[in-house]
Design a protein around this motif. Structure first.
Motif, mmCIF file in Angstrom:
data_model
loop_
_atom_site.group_PDB
_atom_site.id
_atom_site.type_symbol
_atom_site.label_atom_id
_atom_site.label_comp_id
_atom_site.label_asym_id
_atom_site.label_seq_id
_atom_site.Cartn_x
_atom_site.Cartn_y
_atom_site.Cartn_z
ATOM 1 N N ARG A 122 28.958 45.481 47.303
ATOM 2 C CA ARG A 122 28.961 46.946 47.236
ATOM 3 C C ARG A 122 30.375 47.491 47.129
ATOM 4 N NH1 ARG A 122 23.867 48.011 51.398
ATOM 5 N NH2 ARG A 122 22.331 47.123 49.971
ATOM 6 N N ILE A 123 30.629 48.096 45.981
ATOM 7 C CA ILE A 123 31.949 48.630 45.689
ATOM 8 C C ILE A 123 31.784 49.792 44.703
ATOM 9 C CG2 ILE A 123 32.339 47.001 43.771
ATOM 10 C CD1 ILE A 123 35.306 46.889 44.700
ATOM 11 N N THR A 124 32.622 50.808 44.831
ATOM 12 C CA THR A 124 32.531 51.963 43.932
ATOM 13 C C THR A 124 33.414 51.754 42.713
ATOM 14 O OG1 THR A 124 34.378 53.190 44.919
ATOM 15 C CG2 THR A 124 32.203 53.452 45.957
ATOM 16 N N LYS A 125 33.169 52.561 41.697
ATOM 17 C CA LYS A 125 33.990 52.496 40.484
ATOM 18 C C LYS A 125 35.449 52.843 40.803
ATOM 19 C CE LYS A 125 31.181 51.574 36.942
ATOM 20 N NZ LYS A 125 31.438 50.554 35.899
ATOM 21 N N PHE A 126 35.665 53.809 41.669
ATOM 22 C CA PHE A 126 37.034 54.180 42.055
ATOM 23 C C PHE A 126 37.737 52.997 42.715
ATOM 24 C CE2 PHE A 126 40.084 55.536 45.256
ATOM 25 C CZ PHE A 126 40.933 56.346 44.507
ATOM 26 N N GLN A 127 37.050 52.341 43.645
ATOM 27 C CA GLN A 127 37.638 51.193 44.337
ATOM 28 C C GLN A 127 37.944 50.057 43.364
ATOM 29 O OE1 GLN A 127 34.460 50.597 47.123
ATOM 30 N NE2 GLN A 127 35.095 52.291 48.440
ATOM 31 N N LEU A 128 37.031 49.829 42.424
ATOM 32 C CA LEU A 128 37.253 48.800 41.412
ATOM 33 C C LEU A 128 38.512 49.075 40.596
ATOM 34 C CD1 LEU A 128 33.784 47.928 39.816
ATOM 35 C CD2 LEU A 128 35.417 46.316 40.801
ATOM 36 N N ARG A 129 38.649 50.320 40.153
ATOM 37 C CA ARG A 129 39.828 50.683 39.348
ATOM 38 C C ARG A 129 41.112 50.516 40.148
ATOM 39 N NH1 ARG A 129 36.343 54.856 37.605
ATOM 40 N NH2 ARG A 129 37.320 56.344 39.044
ATOM 41 N N ALA A 130 41.064 50.879 41.418
ATOM 42 C CA ALA A 130 42.251 50.736 42.269
ATOM 43 C C ALA A 130 42.655 49.272 42.411
ATOM 44 C CB ALA A 130 41.978 51.353 43.638
ATOM 45 N N LEU A 131 41.682 48.403 42.552
ATOM 46 C CA LEU A 131 41.979 46.980 42.718
ATOM 47 C C LEU A 131 42.535 46.353 41.447
ATOM 48 C CD1 LEU A 131 38.946 45.798 44.878
ATOM 49 C CD2 LEU A 131 41.259 46.346 45.626
ATOM 50 N N GLN A 132 42.182 46.928 40.301
ATOM 51 C CA GLN A 132 42.701 46.427 39.029
ATOM 52 C C GLN A 132 44.125 46.907 38.768
ATOM 53 O OE1 GLN A 132 39.573 48.002 36.489
ATOM 54 N NE2 GLN A 132 38.789 45.952 36.100
ATOM 55 N N GLY A 133 44.578 47.917 39.504
ATOM 56 C CA GLY A 133 45.878 48.534 39.261
ATOM 57 C C GLY A 133 47.055 47.683 39.688
ATOM 58 N N GLU A 134 48.236 48.234 39.486
ATOM 59 C CA GLU A 134 49.486 47.513 39.731
ATOM 60 C C GLU A 134 49.654 47.098 41.187
ATOM 61 O OE1 GLU A 134 52.156 46.305 37.878
ATOM 62 O OE2 GLU A 134 50.629 46.509 36.338
ATOM 63 N N LYS A 135 49.152 47.914 42.113
ATOM 64 C CA LYS A 135 49.349 47.612 43.533
ATOM 65 C C LYS A 135 48.629 46.340 43.957
ATOM 66 C CE LYS A 135 48.767 49.424 48.216
ATOM 67 N NZ LYS A 135 48.330 50.557 49.066
ATOM 68 N N PHE A 136 47.386 46.172 43.494
ATOM 69 C CA PHE A 136 46.574 45.039 43.947
ATOM 70 C C PHE A 136 46.511 43.897 42.939
ATOM 71 C CE2 PHE A 136 44.956 48.497 46.585
ATOM 72 C CZ PHE A 136 44.804 47.880 47.816
ATOM 73 N N LYS A 137 46.273 44.232 41.676
ATOM 74 C CA LYS A 137 46.111 43.225 40.618
ATOM 75 C C LYS A 137 45.054 42.183 40.993
ATOM 76 C CE LYS A 137 50.844 43.678 38.869
ATOM 77 N NZ LYS A 137 52.144 43.003 38.642
ATOM 78 N N LEU A 138 43.904 42.666 41.478
ATOM 79 C CA LEU A 138 42.821 41.783 41.891
ATOM 80 C C LEU A 138 41.664 41.840 40.901
ATOM 81 C CD1 LEU A 138 42.633 42.481 45.743
ATOM 82 C CD2 LEU A 138 43.345 40.346 44.656
ATOM 83 N N LYS A 139 41.152 40.689 40.538
ATOM 84 C CA LYS A 139 39.955 40.591 39.715
ATOM 85 C C LYS A 139 38.746 40.522 40.634
ATOM 86 C CE LYS A 139 37.511 39.899 35.928
ATOM 87 N NZ LYS A 139 37.377 40.933 34.871
ATOM 88 N N THR A 140 37.791 41.421 40.441
ATOM 89 C CA THR A 140 36.603 41.441 41.281
ATOM 90 C C THR A 140 35.566 40.456 40.739
ATOM 91 O OG1 THR A 140 36.977 43.729 41.959
ATOM 92 C CG2 THR A 140 34.742 42.869 42.207
ATOM 93 N N VAL A 141 35.163 39.533 41.596
ATOM 94 C CA VAL A 141 34.218 38.477 41.237
ATOM 95 C C VAL A 141 32.886 38.735 41.928
ATOM 96 C CG1 VAL A 141 33.739 35.994 41.287
ATOM 97 C CG2 VAL A 141 36.099 36.820 40.995
ATOM 98 N N MET A 142 31.826 38.843 41.141
ATOM 99 C CA MET A 142 30.484 38.971 41.700
ATOM 100 C C MET A 142 29.786 37.613 41.599
ATOM 101 S SD MET A 142 30.206 41.989 42.911
ATOM 102 C CE MET A 142 30.343 43.768 42.722
ATOM 103 N N TRP A 143 28.573 37.576 41.059
ATOM 104 C CA TRP A 143 27.857 36.298 40.985
ATOM 105 C C TRP A 143 26.697 36.384 40.003
ATOM 106 C CZ3 TRP A 143 28.027 39.355 45.404
ATOM 107 C CH2 TRP A 143 26.864 40.093 45.659
#
Length: 206
Positions: A122-143
């Protein structure tokens, strides 16, 4: 408890920025474990994986890593990949964005990884975009396939069948490195590895 064992295509299309499976023509499966490290469980999981020369990705909870850092180091030394699963296992739909992202950042201080998986998926579109940004640079992995080992209402046999009936080349499969899941995990994991090993599959990290 309602959940999809096999993730429907329409859900994948709603979140195309997430990794749901790996496109491949090779006989490869990607095993993932959520919620560890757990003293009563992780060592057993590592022994089973070693027996089958299988590598996996462990989506670890930051507070568990902090409390059991020796087990976390063992995961890495055995050739597995650690990944971020928040510090306090927060639900992104029910948590303020600022608090949620701060919690992930706290986990990143102790878990060195470019991958993230949201608890409960469970994650929102806003949270996803933030994680993709320069600060985090995280790829979200589901299944692609959910074993259901967390579900106390299903049998260990059905947990095993959930996986072997739905996994295919490139599938990302979820098990849980937790005490709650262990009665089903300890039965399903070795049988799953044995089944697909006999078919010539390899088990690799993401």
């Amino acid at each position: 408890m309602l959940y999809f064992v096999k993730t429907p295509a329409f859900i994948k299309k709603l979140y195309p920025e997430c990794l749901w499976n790996v496109e491949t023509n090779e006989n490869i499966l990607y095993i993932t474990f959520d919620d560890g490290p757990t003293p009563q469980v992780t060592s057993s999981v590592l022994e089973v994986l070693k027996k089958y020369n299988a590598k996996a990705t462990f989506f670890c909870i930051g507070k568990n890593v902090k409390e059991h850092f020796d087990i976390y180091k063992q995961i890495i030394s055995d050739g597995h990949k650690p990944a971020n699963h928040t510090f306090n296992h927060l639900n992104g739909w029910k948590t303020d964005d600022k608090k949620y992202l701060e919690d992930i950042a706290e986990a990143s201080n102790i878990i060195d990884s470019g991958f993230f998986r949201p608890p409960y998926g469970r994650i929102t579109k806003f949270q996803l975009r933030a994680l993709q940004g320069e600060k985090f640079k995280l790829k979200t992995v589901m299944w692609d396939v959910l074993s259901g080992d967390f579900d106390v209402k299903i049998s260990p046999e059905n947990c095993y069948l959930n996986v072997i009936n739905n996994a295919k080349a490139g599938s990302i499969i979820v098990f849980h490195d937790s005490v709650k899941a262990f009665p089903r995990l300890e039965y399903a994991l070795p049988k799953f590895l044995d089944f697909f090993s006999a078919k010539g599959f390899q088990f690799k990290i993401l």
